[in-house]
Design a protein around this motif. Structure first.
Motif, PDB file in Angstrom:
ATOM      1  N   THR A 132      48.180  40.591  40.326  1.00 40.50           N
ATOM      2  CA  THR A 132      47.158  41.629  40.478  1.00 40.50           C
ATOM      3  C   THR A 132      46.055  41.469  39.440  1.00 40.50           C
ATOM      4  OG1 THR A 132      48.838  43.135  41.315  1.00 40.50           O
ATOM      5  CG2 THR A 132      46.790  44.121  40.560  1.00 40.50           C
ATOM      6  N   THR A 177      45.151  38.725  37.895  1.00 40.37           N
ATOM      7  CA  THR A 177      44.376  37.522  38.186  1.00 40.37           C
ATOM      8  C   THR A 177      43.402  37.771  39.326  1.00 40.37           C
ATOM      9  OG1 THR A 177      46.188  36.126  37.445  1.00 40.37           O
ATOM     10  CG2 THR A 177      44.529  35.093  38.816  1.00 40.37           C
ATOM     11  N   LEU A 178      43.865  38.388  40.397  1.00 36.49           N
ATOM     12  CA  LEU A 178      42.972  38.684  41.516  1.00 36.49           C
ATOM     13  C   LEU A 178      41.857  39.636  41.115  1.00 36.49           C
ATOM     14  CD1 LEU A 178      45.521  39.024  44.442  1.00 36.49           C
ATOM     15  CD2 LEU A 178      43.865  37.194  44.067  1.00 36.49           C
ATOM     16  N   ARG A 179      42.184  40.643  40.326  1.00 33.89           N
ATOM     17  CA  ARG A 179      41.164  41.584  39.859  1.00 33.89           C
ATOM     18  C   ARG A 179      40.121  40.868  39.001  1.00 33.89           C
ATOM     19  NH1 ARG A 179      44.129  45.368  36.977  1.00 33.89           N
ATOM     20  NH2 ARG A 179      44.566  46.446  38.920  1.00 33.89           N
ATOM     21  N   THR A 212      50.668  33.739  36.594  1.00 36.43           N
ATOM     22  CA  THR A 212      50.684  33.738  38.055  1.00 36.43           C
ATOM     23  C   THR A 212      51.076  32.377  38.589  1.00 36.43           C
ATOM     24  OG1 THR A 212      48.998  35.453  38.151  1.00 36.43           O
ATOM     25  CG2 THR A 212      49.263  34.093  40.106  1.00 36.43           C
TER      26      THR A 212
END
Length: 81
Positions: A37, A39-41, A56
């Motif tokens: 989460t 990393t995606l953010r 990740t």
């Protein structure tokens, strides 16, 4: 899991059972969802990632490797029973 006490709703915190090993009890804090989460953010918002990308990658690689080894074991078993 909510608990009702004296008219208020309280959330119960996770409490490790005494029978859990230290490594298993500590693993609940190092789950794969938080680094993924983060990393995606960071990628979507353009903010610095820190070490979340490394965590990740490690989680995804470890999960894929475990799945590969498990599948290899299952499909190379002797089926002559």
């Amino acid at each position: 899991m909510p608990a009702v006490r004296a008219g208020r709703i309280r959330r119960r915190a996770y409490c490790a059972a005494p029978s859990q090993r230290h490594s298993v009890a500590g693993a609940r804090w190092a789950g794969p969802f938080t680094p993924i989460t983060e990393t995606l953010r960071a990628l979507l918002m353009g903010t610095p990632m820190g070490d979340s990308a490394l965590r990740t990658t490690a989680w995804c690689t470890g999960t894929a490797l475990l799945g590969y080894l498990w599948a290899k074991h299952l499909f190379t078993r002797d089926r002559t029973r």
